[in-house]
Design an enzyme around this catalytic site. Structure first.
Site, PDB file in Angstrom:
ATOM      1  N   HIS A 200       0.849  -1.192   0.000  1.00 40.79           N
ATOM      2  CA  HIS A 200       0.000   0.000   0.000  1.00 40.79           C
ATOM      3  C   HIS A 200       0.879   1.233   0.000  1.00 40.79           C
ATOM      4  O   HIS A 200       1.308   1.703   1.057  1.00 40.79           O
ATOM      5  CB  HIS A 200      -0.921  -0.038   1.230  1.00 40.79           C
ATOM      6  CG  HIS A 200      -1.878   1.114   1.325  1.00 40.79           C
ATOM      7  ND1 HIS A 200      -2.986   1.082   2.148  1.00 40.79           N
ATOM      8  CD2 HIS A 200      -1.904   2.334   0.721  1.00 40.79           C
ATOM      9  CE1 HIS A 200      -3.648   2.220   2.051  1.00 40.79           C
ATOM     10  NE2 HIS A 200      -3.008   3.003   1.195  1.00 40.79           N
TER      11      HIS A 200
ATOM     12  N   ASP B 206       1.900   7.216   1.782  1.00 41.98           N
ATOM     13  CA  ASP B 206       2.463   8.361   1.046  1.00 41.98           C
ATOM     14  C   ASP B 206       3.706   8.822   1.797  1.00 41.98           C
ATOM     15  O   ASP B 206       3.675   9.823   2.535  1.00 41.98           O
ATOM     16  CB  ASP B 206       1.417   9.487   0.978  1.00 41.98           C
ATOM     17  CG  ASP B 206       0.160   9.038   0.258  1.00 41.98           C
ATOM     18  OD1 ASP B 206       0.185   8.967  -0.979  1.00 41.98           O
ATOM     19  OD2 ASP B 206      -0.835   8.720   0.940  1.00 41.98           O
TER      20      ASP B 206
ATOM     21  N   HIS C  82      -9.449   0.983  -0.936  1.00 43.33           N
ATOM     22  CA  HIS C  82      -9.369   1.655   0.358  1.00 43.33           C
ATOM     23  C   HIS C  82     -10.754   1.578   1.004  1.00 43.33           C
ATOM     24  O   HIS C  82     -11.766   1.924   0.360  1.00 43.33           O
ATOM     25  CB  HIS C  82      -9.014   3.132   0.186  1.00 43.33           C
ATOM     26  CG  HIS C  82      -7.568   3.402  -0.123  1.00 43.33           C
ATOM     27  ND1 HIS C  82      -6.892   2.799  -1.147  1.00 43.33           N
ATOM     28  CD2 HIS C  82      -6.675   4.237   0.486  1.00 43.33           C
ATOM     29  CE1 HIS C  82      -5.638   3.245  -1.161  1.00 43.33           C
ATOM     30  NE2 HIS C  82      -5.482   4.116  -0.178  1.00 43.33           N
TER      31      HIS C  82
ATOM     32  N   GLU D 151     -10.690   3.595   6.335  1.00 39.48           N
ATOM     33  CA  GLU D 151      -9.595   4.489   6.777  1.00 39.48           C
ATOM     34  C   GLU D 151     -10.250   5.528   7.698  1.00 39.48           C
ATOM     35  O   GLU D 151      -9.974   5.572   8.896  1.00 39.48           O
ATOM     36  CB  GLU D 151      -8.927   5.158   5.572  1.00 39.48           C
ATOM     37  CG  GLU D 151      -7.820   6.153   5.945  1.00 39.48           C
ATOM     38  CD  GLU D 151      -7.182   6.842   4.731  1.00 39.48           C
ATOM     39  OE1 GLU D 151      -7.751   6.759   3.623  1.00 39.48           O
ATOM     40  OE2 GLU D 151      -6.117   7.469   4.897  1.00 39.48           O
TER      41      GLU D 151
HETATM   42  N1  ADE Z   1      -4.493   8.752  -1.967  1.00 36.92           N
HETATM   43  C1  ADE Z   1      -3.246   8.843  -1.505  1.00 36.92           C
HETATM   44  N2  ADE Z   1      -3.207   8.501  -0.208  1.00 36.92           N
HETATM   45  C2  ADE Z   1      -4.458   8.188   0.163  1.00 36.92           C
HETATM   46  C3  ADE Z   1      -5.053   7.747   1.356  1.00 36.92           C
HETATM   47  N3  ADE Z   1      -4.357   7.577   2.487  1.00 36.92           N
HETATM   48  N4  ADE Z   1      -6.382   7.527   1.368  1.00 36.92           N
HETATM   49  C4  ADE Z   1      -7.097   7.714   0.266  1.00 36.92           C
HETATM   50  N5  ADE Z   1      -6.571   8.106  -0.899  1.00 36.92           N
HETATM   51  C5  ADE Z   1      -5.260   8.341  -0.956  1.00 36.92           C
HETATM   52 ZN    ZN Z   2      -3.639   4.862   0.567  1.00 40.61          ZN
END
Ligand code: ADE
Ligand code: ZN
Length: 351
Positions: free
Chosen positions: A26, A288, A206, A209
């Site tokens: 991820h 990220d 996703h 979250e």
């Molecule tokens: N795009 C990049 N990072 C993300 C994240 N943590 N959740 C959703 N979309 C994303």
């Molecule tokens: Zn992500």
């Protein structure tokens, strides 16, 4: 998992976390753009940025939730125009992954972030794919691509993107779903995921979250995904936890991301231990890394330093899960698990 994890001196655990082979399942390749590279590409391509310096841009990385991050993340990606830009970005990430003993990485990319600015999808996919091929040949890392749809856009836009990408089907292994979660449930993308399934592609999304457990249920039962990206909100639904454990659905958890986007008050409050101890196939990932304070090994070392009670047994389980849940071949997985076992045996034997 048949390996008996040996006793490890806790003082040796940080080094072992770094040395153990692991898979990253991820990470958004656009989220690996470091501020220095954003400025270098802006200069190379004549793109005007809203920030005067690398430091000013870094100072803006104070997020309160997912959306506050996404706004800056999409602005950062605006410097990517040419095939070489995508190549350079991916090679820089792959160098970092190799340094962290990542043996396999499955990288997300967001074609719509680029095609909506007029960058042809061929430029995006060819640049990223060439980087994977070259890194594999030169550095031995196994690297693959997963095409993500932006869920804040329409399903028709996702379908158009998917059709445009299909001539490159040999260059990506699956599709995913990312961007603003709340208000954009997985079922909005039922048709495009059915198309991808027909094509034999892997499916991930996703879910959970920031969004509720219901989104995880519909990712599983409507989209038929094989892994859930994030999924930390599953602890709010005991029946869902049982389902995830029974079907061995991996969760690609991103600890530093969760901290930075305020999903948990502090890293010490993270629920990774609870997920593992409930028998879920949890993994650790960087999401990220340029925005959230670190790549794979920083995620592991900070997690183990700050979450109470995490042991070598948990470390082994997380690395094993990542290899097990990857979309690599059975042969490769066996080879990496043997290397993982050896890393633990060596750490136990060290006096
Ligand atoms: N795009 C990049 N990072 C993300 C994240 N943590 N959740 C959703 N979309 C994303
Ligand atoms: Zn992500």
């Amino acid at each position: 998992m048949s390996f008996q994890v040996p006793a490890i001196d806790p003082a040796r655990l940080p080094a072992l976390l770094q040395a153990m082979p692991k898979a990253e399942l991820h990470m958004h390749i656009e989220g690996s753009l470091e501020p220095e590279m954003i400025f270098a590409l802006a200069e190379r391509n004549g793109v005007k940025l809203a920030y005067d310096s690398v430091e000013a841009l870094r100072r803006a990385y104070a997020f309160t939730d997912l959306q506050s991050f996404l706004d800056i993340y999409y602005a950062g990606a605006s410097v990517l125009l040419k095939e070489q830009d995508f190549y350079d970005m991916a090679r820089a990430y792959l160098d970092r992954a190799v340094a962290d003993n990542v043996v396999r990485t499955e990288m997300f990319f967001d074609p719509q972030t680029h095609t909506d600015r007029g960058v042809p999808i061929d430029v995006v996919i060819n640049g990223l794919h060439r980087a994977c091929v070259d890194a594999e040949r030169e550095q031995g890392i196994s690297a693959a691509l997963i095409l993500c749809f932006l869920r804040h856009l329409s399903e028709d836009a996702a379908i158009a993107t998917f059709k445009a990408a299909l001539p490159h089907k040999d260059k990506f292994i699956g599709v995913g779903l990312d961007s603003s979660e709340v208000g954009h449930p997985p079922e909005k993308f039922a048709r495009v995921f059915a198309m991808a399934r027909e094509e034999g592609l892997h499916l991930v999304a996703h879910a959970g979250e920031e969004g509720p457990p219901e989104y995880i249920w519909s990712a599983l039962d409507v989209l038929h995904v094989e892994r859930i990206d994030h999924g930390v909100q599953s602890v709010r639904d005991p029946q869902l936890m049982q389902r995830l454990a029974k079907d061995r659905i991996a969760l690609t958890v991103c600890p530093l991301s969760n901290e930075k986007l305020c999903v948990f008050p502090t890293l010490a409050d993270h629920n990774i231990k609870q997920l593992l101890e409930a028998g879920l196939v949890a993994t650790v990932n960087s999401d990220d890394p340029a925005y959230f304070g670190g790549y794979m090994n920083t995620n592991f070392t900070r997690l183990f330093a700050e979450v109470p009670g995490l042991t070598a047994q948990h470390a082994y389980q997380l690395a094993f899960n990542s290899i097990y849940a990857s979309f690599a071949s059975v042969g490769d997985k066996g080879r990496w698990v043997r290397r993982l076992d050896e890393a633990f045996e060596e750490a136990a034997a060290a006096a």
